[in-house]
Design an enzyme around this catalytic site. Structure first.
Site, PDB file in Angstrom:
ATOM      1  N   GLU A 136      43.710  29.738  60.100  1.00  0.00           N
ATOM      2  CA  GLU A 136      42.729  29.986  59.184  1.00  0.00           C
ATOM      3  C   GLU A 136      41.522  28.705  58.363  1.00  0.00           C
ATOM      4  O   GLU A 136      41.021  28.597  57.594  1.00  0.00           O
ATOM      5  CB  GLU A 136      41.492  31.049  58.504  1.00  0.00           C
ATOM      6  N   HIS A 260      35.552  46.401  43.514  1.00  0.00           N
ATOM      7  CA  HIS A 260      37.143  45.522  43.537  1.00  0.00           C
ATOM      8  C   HIS A 260      37.384  45.938  42.502  1.00  0.00           C
ATOM      9  O   HIS A 260      37.231  45.529  41.124  1.00  0.00           O
ATOM     10  CB  HIS A 260      37.287  44.142  43.377  1.00  0.00           C
TER      11      HIS A 260
HETATM   12  C1  UD1 Z   1      41.109  36.097  44.939  1.00  0.00           C
HETATM   13  C2  UD1 Z   1      41.305  35.464  46.186  1.00  0.00           C
HETATM   14  C3  UD1 Z   1      39.577  35.613  46.867  1.00  0.00           C
HETATM   15  C4  UD1 Z   1      39.410  36.389  47.721  1.00  0.00           C
HETATM   16  C5  UD1 Z   1      39.608  37.458  47.132  1.00  0.00           C
HETATM   17  C6  UD1 Z   1      40.449  39.216  47.820  1.00  0.00           C
HETATM   18  C7  UD1 Z   1      41.831  33.251  45.146  1.00  0.00           C
HETATM   19  C8  UD1 Z   1      41.149  31.797  44.076  1.00  0.00           C
HETATM   20  N1  UD1 Z   1      40.606  33.960  45.707  1.00  0.00           N
HETATM   21  O1  UD1 Z   1      40.104  36.434  44.566  1.00  0.00           O
HETATM   22  O2  UD1 Z   1      39.444  34.145  47.762  1.00  0.00           O
HETATM   23  O3  UD1 Z   1      38.776  36.484  48.501  1.00  0.00           O
HETATM   24  O4  UD1 Z   1      41.297  37.982  46.379  1.00  0.00           O
HETATM   25  O5  UD1 Z   1      40.336  40.258  46.938  1.00  0.00           O
HETATM   26  O6  UD1 Z   1      42.591  33.374  44.547  1.00  0.00           O
HETATM   27  N2  UD1 Z   1      43.421  43.263  40.296  1.00  0.00           N
HETATM   28  C9  UD1 Z   1      43.891  44.595  39.824  1.00  0.00           C
HETATM   29  N3  UD1 Z   1      44.728  44.669  40.932  1.00  0.00           N
HETATM   30  C10 UD1 Z   1      44.637  44.183  42.377  1.00  0.00           C
HETATM   31  C11 UD1 Z   1      43.745  43.129  42.495  1.00  0.00           C
HETATM   32  C12 UD1 Z   1      43.314  42.252  41.447  1.00  0.00           C
HETATM   33  O7  UD1 Z   1      43.828  45.030  39.214  1.00  0.00           O
HETATM   34  O8  UD1 Z   1      44.991  44.558  43.094  1.00  0.00           O
HETATM   35  C13 UD1 Z   1      42.210  42.095  39.261  1.00  0.00           C
HETATM   36  C14 UD1 Z   1      43.207  41.538  38.050  1.00  0.00           C
HETATM   37  O9  UD1 Z   1      42.681  41.943  36.244  1.00  0.00           O
HETATM   38  C15 UD1 Z   1      43.228  40.079  38.635  1.00  0.00           C
HETATM   39  C16 UD1 Z   1      41.398  40.129  38.929  1.00  0.00           C
HETATM   40  O10 UD1 Z   1      41.058  40.895  39.156  1.00  0.00           O
HETATM   41  O11 UD1 Z   1      42.811  39.570  37.284  1.00  0.00           O
HETATM   42  C17 UD1 Z   1      41.339  39.419  40.505  1.00  0.00           C
HETATM   43  O12 UD1 Z   1      42.289  39.204  40.823  1.00  0.00           O
HETATM   44  P1  UD1 Z   1      42.555  37.685  41.909  1.00  0.00           P
HETATM   45  O13 UD1 Z   1      43.510  37.335  42.678  1.00  0.00           O
HETATM   46  O14 UD1 Z   1      42.135  36.506  40.776  1.00  0.00           O
HETATM   47  O15 UD1 Z   1      41.300  37.530  42.344  1.00  0.00           O
HETATM   48  P2  UD1 Z   1      40.070  37.195  42.710  1.00  0.00           P
HETATM   49  O16 UD1 Z   1      41.013  34.832  42.792  1.00  0.00           O
HETATM   50  O17 UD1 Z   1      38.213  36.172  42.252  1.00  0.00           O
HETATM   51  N1  UDP Z   2      39.121  45.873  52.946  1.00  0.00           N
HETATM   52  C1  UDP Z   2      39.139  46.972  52.945  1.00  0.00           C
HETATM   53  N2  UDP Z   2      38.974  47.599  52.136  1.00  0.00           N
HETATM   54  C2  UDP Z   2      38.243  47.585  51.110  1.00  0.00           C
HETATM   55  C3  UDP Z   2      36.969  46.765  50.618  1.00  0.00           C
HETATM   56  C4  UDP Z   2      37.826  45.756  52.013  1.00  0.00           C
HETATM   57  O1  UDP Z   2      40.191  47.522  53.707  1.00  0.00           O
HETATM   58  O2  UDP Z   2      37.913  48.315  50.245  1.00  0.00           O
HETATM   59  C5  UDP Z   2      39.132  44.164  54.194  1.00  0.00           C
HETATM   60  C6  UDP Z   2      38.113  44.468  54.701  1.00  0.00           C
HETATM   61  O3  UDP Z   2      37.928  44.862  55.695  1.00  0.00           O
HETATM   62  C7  UDP Z   2      38.620  42.820  55.259  1.00  0.00           C
HETATM   63  C8  UDP Z   2      39.429  42.186  54.067  1.00  0.00           C
HETATM   64  O4  UDP Z   2      39.621  43.522  52.880  1.00  0.00           O
HETATM   65  O5  UDP Z   2      39.067  42.595  56.493  1.00  0.00           O
HETATM   66  C9  UDP Z   2      38.559  41.280  53.066  1.00  0.00           C
HETATM   67  O6  UDP Z   2      39.254  41.437  51.751  1.00  0.00           O
HETATM   68  P1  UDP Z   2      38.268  40.431  50.325  1.00  0.00           P
HETATM   69  O7  UDP Z   2      36.601  41.101  50.990  1.00  0.00           O
HETATM   70  O8  UDP Z   2      38.678  41.064  48.756  1.00  0.00           O
HETATM   71  O9  UDP Z   2      38.800  39.143  50.863  1.00  0.00           O
HETATM   72  P2  UDP Z   2      37.892  37.512  51.163  1.00  0.00           P
HETATM   73  O10 UDP Z   2      37.903  37.998  52.865  1.00  0.00           O
HETATM   74  O11 UDP Z   2      36.367  37.723  50.410  1.00  0.00           O
HETATM   75  O12 UDP Z   2      38.634  36.383  50.832  1.00  0.00           O
END
Ligand code: UD1
Ligand code: UDP
Length: 402
Positions: A136, A260
């Protein structure tokens, strides 16, 4: 489910055939796992020795996907903390991955997209002079602060990678415009389409989601996902208020919102949309459930990258809740529209498309501009050729690097 070479079979194969080069595949978030799963399975089919590393940048979000995508992990870096910082994730992934790179000495590191895990993995590879392949590659919004920090992450990874797997011709052109050598850029499509096609063949929808879809029969279902850091605070709050008011005023509309787990999203979602009629705040859904809801939707509202790539295959209209997109192909295909900044714009989009749903009805399944379901095969074929023929890097001690 994906066919795979299971670890047991792998051990038998190891003695039967020469193992090819060692490829370390790194992911940490939900979208990376979805998009790299087809590549991992294809590498195994072609007898590459794969080392699968999860940073676990996501913990709860990732877990349901590993089983359904049939991925087994060799190393788990376990970096997630609640409300984690970008630097916290980046430094932990680099430090923990480094010892694995030292002991495993892979021939190639594969990373995907633009997360903090991706950047940390690419940089760790560079520092150890291990070539990096970027799945990607070449997405650009043109604004370093939106999406933040992803636009910077992917630009930095493009400086580091030796193999750039671009989903589209436009992505390839973006890379060439930044002087990435053309012989290192390959248009392969995005393996998200491979994953989506596999999953759609065998959707295993949970009773809870089946029930919800049945119970809302006859309503216009809106599916919402939102999590981007650049919208936290007032922008996110006002979007949620607009959506809540829109649904409240129309008895034939309902909202599904898998929230999320980021506290910056979860808390405000509960506060603004909690306990309102016809608004269903859901826990994050596994891939099958999410696709089932996507298929049942009248309209999707999302700031997700992956959802923009999936909507064309499902023929679902999508309003992109962002100021820009690095995936203009979704807009050009007619499936998506960019809402742009400000709550007024979202309100107007919703009201206009509810009053006259010509566009919504016109959106049909189309050839997906992001891929055809064969991206993983192309990516692995290229890796095979490149690793077999010549070393991809000249070492620093030989005068040049990459
Ligand atoms: C990250 C990615 C973003 C992607 C997204 C998908 C970066 C900079 N960004 O977002 O591109 O679209 O993931 O979802 O890496 N948390 C939980 N449990 C989980 C995951 C997250 O509790 O399983 C909470 C935690 O408090 C964490 C917050 O969500 O601090 C954000 O998670 P993080 O991995 O930092 O996500 P983003 O950076 O916002
Ligand atoms: N997705 C999922 N369950 C959810 C939300 C999203 O399976 O509750 C899937 C969605 O189909 C896509 C991917 O997760 O394939 C997107 O993830 P996210 O939006 O977290 O990240 P991004 O694509 O913005 O990086």
């Amino acid at each position: 489910m994906f066919d795979t070479v299971t670890p047991g079979t792998r051990t038998k194969l190891r003695s039967a055939v020469d193992w090819r080069m060692k490829v370390l595949v790194l992911f940490g978030t939900r979208p990376e796992a979805i998009k790299l799963a087809p590549v991992i399975h294809e590498l195994r089919k072609k007898f590459f020795q794969t080392i699968v590393v999860s940073s676990s940048q996501h913990k709860q979000l990732l877990a349901p996907f590993l089983a359904s995508l049939n991925i087994d992990i060799d190393f788990d870096l376990g970096v997630m903390r609640r409300n984690q910082t970008l630097n916290g994730v980046c430094s932990k992934v680099m430090a923990k991955l480094d010892s694995i790179l030292a002991s495993e000495q892979p021939d190639l590191i594969l990373v995907q997209g633009d997360t903090t895990t991706t950047l940390a993995g690419a940089l760790a590879g560079f520092n150890r002079q291990i070539p990096v392949g970027h799945v990607e590659a070449g997405l650009r919004s043109g604004n370093l602060l939106s999406p933040y920090p992803e636009e910077m992450n992917r630009r930095l990874v493009s400086q580091i990678a030796s193999l750039h797997f671009a989903a589209t011709q436009k992505n390839r052109r973006n890379l060439l415009a930044e002087d990435v050598p053309s012989e290192k850029v390959f248009v392969t499509g995005n393996p998200v389409v491979d994953a989506l096609k596999h999953m759609l063949k065998n959707l295993k929808v949970s009773p809870q989601i089946n029930e919800l879809i049945k119970a809302t029969e006859g309503r216009k279902r809106i599916l919402l996902t939102t999590h981007r850091r650049e919208s936290f605070g007032p922008a996110l709050a006002s979007n949620l208020m607009v959506i809540g008011d829109f649904v409240e005023k129309r008895k034939n509309v309902c909202l599904f919102f898998p929230v999320h787990p980021n506290p910056n999203v979860k808390n405000i979602a509960k506060k603004i949309l909690g306990k309102r009629e016809r608004i269903h705040l859901l826990d994050p859904l596994d891939y099958s459930d999410f696709l089932a809801i996507m298929k049942s939707a009248w309209l999707i509202l999302s700031d997700s990258g992956g959802v923009q790539e999936e909507a064309p295959s499902l023929g679902k209209p999508l309003l992109i809740l962002r100021e820009n997109t690095e995936r203009p192909e979704a807009i050009r295909s007619g499936v998506a529209k960019l809402v742009g900044p400000g709550p007024g714009s979202l309100k107007q989009f919703l009201e206009e498309n509810y009053a006259v749903d010509t566009w919504i009805k016109s959106v049909k399944e189309i050839g997906n501009p992001f891929g055809d379901g064969k991206s993983a095969v192309r990516i692995v074929r290229i890796i095979e050729e490149k690793l077999a023929t010549k070393p991809m890097i000249a070492r620093a001690d030989q005068g040049t690097l990459f």
